[in-house]
Design a protein around this motif. Structure first.
Motif, mmCIF file in Angstrom:
data_model
loop_
_atom_site.group_PDB
_atom_site.id
_atom_site.type_symbol
_atom_site.label_atom_id
_atom_site.label_comp_id
_atom_site.label_asym_id
_atom_site.label_seq_id
_atom_site.Cartn_x
_atom_site.Cartn_y
_atom_site.Cartn_z
ATOM 1 N N LEU A 85 0.847 -1.187 0.000
ATOM 2 C CA LEU A 85 0.000 0.000 0.000
ATOM 3 C C LEU A 85 0.884 1.238 0.000
ATOM 4 O O LEU A 85 1.913 1.253 0.673
ATOM 5 N N GLN A 86 0.461 2.280 -0.743
ATOM 6 C CA GLN A 86 1.219 3.531 -0.786
ATOM 7 C C GLN A 86 0.248 4.702 -0.811
ATOM 8 O O GLN A 86 -0.837 4.592 -1.374
ATOM 9 N N GLY A 87 0.678 5.808 -0.208
ATOM 10 C CA GLY A 87 -0.164 6.987 -0.247
ATOM 11 C C GLY A 87 0.443 8.150 0.487
ATOM 12 O O GLY A 87 1.625 8.146 0.843
ATOM 13 N N ASN A 88 -0.401 9.156 0.713
ATOM 14 C CA ASN A 88 -0.049 10.279 1.579
ATOM 15 C C ASN A 88 -1.100 10.276 2.675
ATOM 16 O O ASN A 88 -1.226 9.284 3.363
ATOM 17 N N SER A 89 -1.892 11.313 2.842
ATOM 18 C CA SER A 89 -2.948 11.232 3.845
ATOM 19 C C SER A 89 -4.031 10.241 3.402
ATOM 20 O O SER A 89 -4.727 9.661 4.224
ATOM 21 N N LEU A 90 -4.146 10.013 2.088
ATOM 22 C CA LEU A 90 -5.082 9.036 1.529
ATOM 23 C C LEU A 90 -4.314 7.941 0.797
ATOM 24 O O LEU A 90 -3.188 8.147 0.346
ATOM 25 N N LEU A 91 -4.936 6.812 0.640
ATOM 26 C CA LEU A 91 -4.361 5.701 -0.108
ATOM 27 C C LEU A 91 -4.355 6.043 -1.594
ATOM 28 O O LEU A 91 -5.359 6.511 -2.131
ATOM 29 N N HIS A 92 -3.217 5.818 -2.270
ATOM 30 C CA HIS A 92 -3.115 6.111 -3.700
ATOM 31 C C HIS A 92 -2.766 4.899 -4.550
ATOM 32 O O HIS A 92 -2.949 4.943 -5.769
ATOM 33 N N GLU A 93 -2.268 3.836 -3.926
ATOM 34 C CA GLU A 93 -1.904 2.655 -4.718
ATOM 35 C C GLU A 93 -1.968 1.395 -3.868
ATOM 36 O O GLU A 93 -1.524 1.388 -2.726
ATOM 37 N N VAL A 94 -2.524 0.336 -4.454
ATOM 38 C CA VAL A 94 -2.593 -0.984 -3.831
ATOM 39 C C VAL A 94 -2.044 -1.983 -4.830
ATOM 40 O O VAL A 94 -2.442 -1.972 -5.999
ATOM 41 N N THR A 95 -1.131 -2.839 -4.391
ATOM 42 C CA THR A 95 -0.664 -3.937 -5.234
ATOM 43 C C THR A 95 -0.809 -5.224 -4.429
ATOM 44 O O THR A 95 -0.263 -5.332 -3.333
ATOM 45 N N ILE A 96 -1.560 -6.170 -4.988
ATOM 46 C CA ILE A 96 -1.781 -7.462 -4.344
ATOM 47 C C ILE A 96 -0.994 -8.502 -5.133
ATOM 48 O O ILE A 96 -1.236 -8.709 -6.329
ATOM 49 N N TYR A 97 -0.051 -9.142 -4.455
ATOM 50 C CA TYR A 97 0.774 -10.183 -5.070
ATOM 51 C C TYR A 97 0.197 -11.533 -4.697
ATOM 52 O O TYR A 97 0.107 -11.876 -3.521
ATOM 53 N N GLU A 98 -0.173 -12.299 -5.714
ATOM 54 C CA GLU A 98 -0.817 -13.591 -5.498
ATOM 55 C C GLU A 98 0.211 -14.715 -5.467
ATOM 56 O O GLU A 98 1.319 -14.576 -5.981
ATOM 57 N N LYS A 99 -0.189 -15.838 -4.889
ATOM 58 C CA LYS A 99 0.701 -16.990 -4.755
ATOM 59 C C LYS A 99 1.148 -17.551 -6.100
ATOM 60 O O LYS A 99 2.238 -18.064 -6.227
ATOM 61 N N ASN A 100 0.303 -17.462 -7.110
ATOM 62 C CA ASN A 100 0.607 -18.053 -8.413
ATOM 63 C C ASN A 100 1.480 -17.169 -9.300
ATOM 64 O O ASN A 100 1.727 -17.487 -10.452
ATOM 65 N N GLY A 101 1.941 -16.022 -8.778
ATOM 66 C CA GLY A 101 2.783 -15.115 -9.557
ATOM 67 C C GLY A 101 2.017 -13.977 -10.195
ATOM 68 O O GLY A 101 2.621 -13.034 -10.715
ATOM 69 N N ASP A 102 0.690 -14.026 -10.181
ATOM 70 C CA ASP A 102 -0.123 -12.925 -10.690
ATOM 71 C C ASP A 102 -0.064 -11.757 -9.698
ATOM 72 O O ASP A 102 0.245 -11.950 -8.526
ATOM 73 N N TYR A 103 -0.366 -10.574 -10.184
ATOM 74 C CA TYR A 103 -0.547 -9.447 -9.278
ATOM 75 C C TYR A 103 -1.588 -8.497 -9.848
ATOM 76 O O TYR A 103 -1.854 -8.469 -11.045
ATOM 77 N N THR A 104 -2.196 -7.721 -8.956
ATOM 78 C CA THR A 104 -3.147 -6.685 -9.328
ATOM 79 C C THR A 104 -2.667 -5.382 -8.714
ATOM 80 O O THR A 104 -2.430 -5.305 -7.511
ATOM 81 N N LYS A 105 -2.511 -4.369 -9.576
ATOM 82 C CA LYS A 105 -2.065 -3.050 -9.119
ATOM 83 C C LYS A 105 -3.165 -2.046 -9.435
ATOM 84 O O LYS A 105 -3.600 -1.927 -10.582
ATOM 85 N N ILE A 106 -3.621 -1.338 -8.394
ATOM 86 C CA ILE A 106 -4.684 -0.349 -8.547
ATOM 87 C C ILE A 106 -4.151 1.011 -8.102
ATOM 88 O O ILE A 106 -3.621 1.129 -7.001
ATOM 89 N N GLN A 107 -4.298 1.998 -8.960
ATOM 90 C CA GLN A 107 -3.889 3.365 -8.637
ATOM 91 C C GLN A 107 -5.131 4.249 -8.570
ATOM 92 O O GLN A 107 -6.027 4.125 -9.415
ATOM 93 N N PHE A 108 -5.170 5.135 -7.567
ATOM 94 C CA PHE A 108 -6.297 6.020 -7.346
ATOM 95 C C PHE A 108 -5.893 7.463 -7.627
ATOM 96 O O PHE A 108 -4.845 7.912 -7.179
ATOM 97 N N ASP A 109 -6.735 8.179 -8.361
ATOM 98 C CA ASP A 109 -6.472 9.567 -8.726
ATOM 99 C C ASP A 109 -7.722 10.413 -8.510
ATOM 100 O O ASP A 109 -8.828 9.882 -8.389
ATOM 101 N N ASN A 110 -7.534 11.736 -8.524
ATOM 102 C CA ASN A 110 -8.639 12.693 -8.405
ATOM 103 C C ASN A 110 -9.535 12.385 -7.208
ATOM 104 O O ASN A 110 -10.767 12.398 -7.327
ATOM 105 N N LEU A 111 -8.912 12.101 -6.081
ATOM 106 C CA LEU A 111 -9.658 11.738 -4.876
ATOM 107 C C LEU A 111 -10.307 12.978 -4.271
ATOM 108 O O LEU A 111 -9.668 14.016 -4.108
#
Length: 187
Positions: free
Chosen positions: A159-185
């Motif tokens: 997880l990454q951010g400042n006062s609010l969350l700006h990015e989430v990356t979930i690393y899965e056991k099978n080597g897949d990952y999901t990266k979500i970035q948040f803007d214009n909050l």
């Protein structure tokens, strides 16, 4: 003299990137009652060595409802409450799941709300804080699952951010990952 300068720079950088606890993360982040914004998401599928990208907008009201409206590449909506998860495409309801009948989905729903609202006490139920740092108001936290349901599919969450969350990356056991970035909050 060079060793002294190097030591001073090393100590300064260590202080700037000080390790944080869940409580300290709670103090430097905000969990607003409502939030809206845009998201961009990348799902990397290791077996195919391909990334799938999507984007859209979201809104939530804490502990009540989360709307996740994907606009690209295919328009669909995910509505999550503490009781249900509903997936719609246009006027068609594709899936409706009642969470009280499925403990695994309850955990995932609780996790989703906690991650997106940076509710650190909620996350402490599911994760061990592996590392967390704060650098000029920008924080980063690495979480390792301690919950057996989450550990079945995820190795770690970043997880990454400042006062609010700006990015989430979930690393899965099978080597897949999901990266979500948040803007214009907007709160």
């Amino acid at each position: 003299m060079n060793k002294l300068i190097f030591l001073c720079l090393f100590l300064f950088s260590a202080l700037v990137r000080a390790e944080l606890s869940f409580e300290q993360l709670n103090d430097i982040t905000s969990t607003p009652d409502q939030l809206t914004g845009q998201f961009s998401q990348e799902k990397y599928i290791a077996d195919l060595a391909v990334s799938l990208k999507s984007s859209g907008h979201f809104s939530y009201q804490r502990d009540q409802v989360m709307h996740w409206q994907t606009m690209q590449p295919i328009e669909h909506e995910l509505v999550m409450t503490r009781q249900t998860i509903t997936n719609r495409q246009g006027d068609n309801e594709l899936i409706r799941l009642e969470l009280n009948s499925n403990p695994s989905l309850q955990v995932i729903s609780g996790l989703f709300f906690s991650v997106l609202t940076a509710e650190w006490q909620g996350l402490a139920q599911y994760f061990q804080l592996s590392s967390a740092s704060n650098n000029n108001g920008q924080w980063q936290a690495e979480l390792l699952p301690i919950d057996t349901v989450i550990a079945q599919f995820a190795n770690r969450v970043l997880l990454q951010g400042n006062s609010l969350l700006h990015e989430v990356t979930i690393y899965e056991k099978n080597g897949d990952y999901t990266k979500i970035q948040f803007d214009n909050l907007q709160q």
